[in-house]
Motif scaffolding. Sequence first.
Motif, PDB file in Angstrom:
ATOM      1  N   HIS A 200       0.982  -1.205   0.083  1.00 54.75           N
ATOM      2  CA  HIS A 200       0.039  -0.024  -0.075  1.00 54.75           C
ATOM      3  C   HIS A 200       0.974   1.354   0.073  1.00 54.75           C
ATOM      4  CE1 HIS A 200      -4.345  -1.726   1.120  1.00 54.75           C
ATOM      5  NE2 HIS A 200      -3.388  -2.514   0.435  1.00 54.75           N
ATOM      6  N   ARG A 216      -7.785  -5.142  -2.901  1.00 58.92           N
ATOM      7  CA  ARG A 216      -6.672  -4.629  -2.504  1.00 58.92           C
ATOM      8  C   ARG A 216      -5.648  -5.247  -1.966  1.00 58.92           C
ATOM      9  NH1 ARG A 216      -8.338   1.004  -1.257  1.00 58.92           N
ATOM     10  NH2 ARG A 216      -6.937   1.159   0.876  1.00 58.92           N
ATOM     11  N   CYS A 236       2.381   1.395   3.851  1.00 57.22           N
ATOM     12  CA  CYS A 236       1.282   1.479   4.282  1.00 57.22           C
ATOM     13  C   CYS A 236       0.603   2.942   4.367  1.00 57.22           C
ATOM     14  CB  CYS A 236       0.615   0.895   5.733  1.00 57.22           C
ATOM     15  SG  CYS A 236       0.975  -0.729   6.074  1.00 57.22           S
ATOM     16  N   HIS A 238      -1.410   4.188   1.695  1.00 54.73           N
ATOM     17  CA  HIS A 238      -2.780   4.568   1.349  1.00 54.73           C
ATOM     18  C   HIS A 238      -3.532   3.125   1.929  1.00 54.73           C
ATOM     19  CE1 HIS A 238      -2.155   7.101  -1.964  1.00 54.73           C
ATOM     20  NE2 HIS A 238      -0.854   6.813  -1.705  1.00 54.73           N
ATOM     21  N   ILE A 239      -4.131   3.577   3.064  1.00 52.69           N
ATOM     22  CA  ILE A 239      -4.683   2.516   3.885  1.00 52.69           C
ATOM     23  C   ILE A 239      -5.870   3.174   4.520  1.00 52.69           C
ATOM     24  CG2 ILE A 239      -3.213   3.017   5.978  1.00 52.69           C
ATOM     25  CD1 ILE A 239      -2.803   0.075   6.411  1.00 52.69           C
ATOM     26  N   GLU A 240      -7.062   2.358   4.594  1.00 50.98           N
ATOM     27  CA  GLU A 240      -8.073   2.695   5.362  1.00 50.98           C
ATOM     28  C   GLU A 240      -8.234   2.314   6.735  1.00 50.98           C
ATOM     29  OE1 GLU A 240     -10.856   1.002   2.639  1.00 50.98           O
ATOM     30  OE2 GLU A 240     -10.729   2.380   0.992  1.00 50.98           O
ATOM     31  N   GLN A 241      -9.197   2.606   7.523  1.00 57.47           N
ATOM     32  CA  GLN A 241      -9.137   2.416   8.985  1.00 57.47           C
ATOM     33  C   GLN A 241      -9.703   1.106   8.938  1.00 57.47           C
ATOM     34  OE1 GLN A 241      -8.356   4.484  11.618  1.00 57.47           O
ATOM     35  NE2 GLN A 241      -8.769   2.543  12.863  1.00 57.47           N
ATOM     36  N   ALA A 242     -10.398   0.315   8.150  1.00 56.72           N
ATOM     37  CA  ALA A 242     -10.725  -1.162   8.191  1.00 56.72           C
ATOM     38  C   ALA A 242      -9.409  -1.722   8.222  1.00 56.72           C
ATOM     39  CB  ALA A 242     -11.953  -1.401   7.305  1.00 56.72           C
ATOM     40  N   GLU A 243      -8.584  -1.358   7.116  1.00 59.41           N
ATOM     41  CA  GLU A 243      -7.234  -1.973   7.121  1.00 59.41           C
ATOM     42  C   GLU A 243      -6.140  -1.847   8.021  1.00 59.41           C
ATOM     43  OE1 GLU A 243      -7.319  -2.016   2.288  1.00 59.41           O
ATOM     44  OE2 GLU A 243      -6.749  -0.024   3.263  1.00 59.41           O
ATOM     45  N   SER A 273      -3.520   7.275  13.488  1.00 60.14           N
ATOM     46  CA  SER A 273      -4.258   6.266  13.535  1.00 60.14           C
ATOM     47  C   SER A 273      -3.771   4.843  13.736  1.00 60.14           C
ATOM     48  CB  SER A 273      -5.178   6.401  12.364  1.00 60.14           C
ATOM     49  OG  SER A 273      -5.669   7.629  12.005  1.00 60.14           O
TER      50      SER A 273
END
Lengths: 420, 420
Positions: A200, A216, A236, A238-243, A273
């Motif tokens: 990512h 992803r 890491c 480009h990482i979303e909270q779920a990831e 985060s």
Amino acid sequence: MVLEQHAVAVRDGAIEQVLPAADAARKFAAYEFIELPDHVLIPGLVNAHTHAAMTLMRGLADDLPLMRWLEGHIWPAETRHLSPRFVLDGTALACAEMLRGGITCFNEMYFFPESALEAALEAGMRVALGLIVVDFPTAYASDPADYLRKGLALRDRSREQPLVSFCFAPHAPYTVSDATFRQIGTLAAELDLPVHLHVHETASEIERSLAEHGVRPLERLRRLGLLGPSLIAVHCVHIEQAEIDLLARHGCSVVHCPSSNLKLASGFAPVDSMLKSNINVALGTDGAASNNRLDLLNEMRTAALLAKAVARDAQALPAHAALHAATLGGARALGLGARVGSIEPGKRADLVAVALRGPELAPCYDPVSQLVYAAGREHVTHVWVDGELRVRDGDLQNRASSLDTRWQIWQNALESHADS
Amino acid sequence: MVLEQHAVAVRDGAIEQVLPAADAARKFAAYEFIELPDHVLIPGLVNAHTHAAMTLMRGLADDLPLMRWLEGHIWPAETRHLSPRFVLDGTALACAEMLRGGITCFNEMYFFPESALEAALEAGMRVALGLIVVDFPTAYASDPADYLRKGLALRDRSREQPLVSFCFAPHAPYTVSDATFRQIGTLAAELDLPVHLHVHETASEIERSLAEHGVRPLERLRRLGLLGPSLIAVHCVHIEQAEIDLLARHGCSVVHCPSSNLKLASGFAPVDSMLKSNINVALGTDGAASNNRLDLLNEMRTAALLAKAVARDAQALPAHAALHAATLGGARALGLGARVGSIEPGKRADLVAVALRGPELAPCYDPVSQLVYAAGREHVTHVWVDGELRVRDGDLQNRASSLDTRWQIWQNALESHADS
């Protein structure tokens, strides 16, 4: 925790005791004393992601877009020059730079790891050596099986070296196939080795994974069974909270490389985060072609500053957390948390003294804050690895006399290539 | 433009000629020669925004949210300790730090500017002295008229000093009233002085302006007639493209302070867009309480790296543009573009030599890239201001012998205050 007027007793390469300096003078009167009156003593810094030999390409092609940089400069230079000698000389240069900057351990990912190992041993550094795997051929190996065979043979030959550990290093989701990842997952579990990979890093990496795999990259790694406490997930960005939650649940470590992410315009990793989700975060310099410093003091500062603006919170990644990431965070990521990363009795004596003096570092209200926000690697005076003094008053103790000529030869070769 | 194997001939504090080193040996045989074989020679760095005396509060209260930092620490410390002596000692410390880091000129905004001037003269630095104005009373002055009276009297006394210039320094739109701004606009036009202020630094500054004035701060300044080539707009973090166009149309300069913007979690200034709109961009360290380094080499690197990720373009703010901002960009912002900021015959000899040697700076493919991305202020060896050697081999030539005790006294005072 900051202790003032304390001493660290070292014996046979290990930390024996941490105690008030006055007591040490009595209790360890027979020991050799090194007094560091203006200094802070910190654990050796752990550079949790680098490609050491790329020092030889430091500044070879800056300020270019990623693909022009890779395809027009870095990859052609590698295709033409990559060899055991290139890796030996480039890593020797990297070790000299890293040691002088207080880095005692590095997590290495590059070709010809046996040459990187040779340079690390010569310099007396601790190294987590990546057994690199990519799906395409290089001067080093022909196919995934060949990469793995060579890497494992190196490990078999060198596993008794006290300063050396190993990681599998499948380069990235976009350069490694499902089959190879599965095989590495099995081997890593069997041999109890960490798995070190880029993931990512860029938006295009994610798009490509969605196009080619329908998911992803982190979800693909999850399905392949790669997520776990031994995973060292570098970048890491480009990482979303779920990831982030996924990584946290599996106990993965993340290596944050802020300078590299900025220079290559990759983006901003949400480190605050990650820390709030209790992920173990380490710091890395990445290679000198995309940084251009192997300087973890600088990465601490950059990480601490950047995290605040990214999180819109001036309390994000405080100085103490940056120092933790650069030391114990890195050691834990590499599976070395019981051996190094903090100044505790029983751990190996990887120690760094930083002189907090001069107009740049005055006044001093909080030594950790001063270390992270105001000091630079030029303030490092003494570095010990495994109890051995490697840097004294800023000077390398076993500097290869040939170092200058070794990189000069490569500079000439790479320049002539760039001109052609 | 990079010239290799060249020499700079200096006479009576001015640059006489730039010529090949071989010719210089013949043509200027009678001159004293200083050979710098491994070095790059650059124009003196211009720190286009600082509060020099705040070195005394370096690291006093880090990692805190802005208002707790200001209200709980910085302002109480200032209320209690601000005095001519505080400013003299703090600025002396700042000058020592800045000179050693290759900064030859600084744009100063703080209370008791006569004390900052005294310190700058003592150090032999070039200074653009801000005639500070805020709408509230301080130990320095009681009301806007008092600030202006004191500032203008200082200018009248000191305008013959060759290294000194002056700016009006109304602190910020949220601390200065319309009436005061109008008066400063008139005076600045009359006396042909730049106007130096913080603007669009934080999101809350914009909200407050909308609530109190019905317009954003830059629009308010436009209506008050403040926009023009003499405006030095510091920060410009929260700025829209139409506002960038407005600044460009009026020929205003912007001072980018990346470390401070990150550390205070202010946000990301769109520097690449500003440069593409042909705004003159300079670089500043801001004060040491929010940085914590008065280090323009570091700001160049941070600016160049950060701009790439902000613009999502690895070509944004290349190394040469960063060096331009830190030298000629700063000089032009201060109205000193004809005197300093570049190495050209006829300009004053503000020069800095940086040694590109050691493992950290090898190999070297592009000296400007190396300077911005790999070098640090510790590589500065020689600094000349107005032709006078101020730093030789890293050592200050006229360092105040009392410097250490002077800041130590303040550290003790501020610490006891923080504890109480």
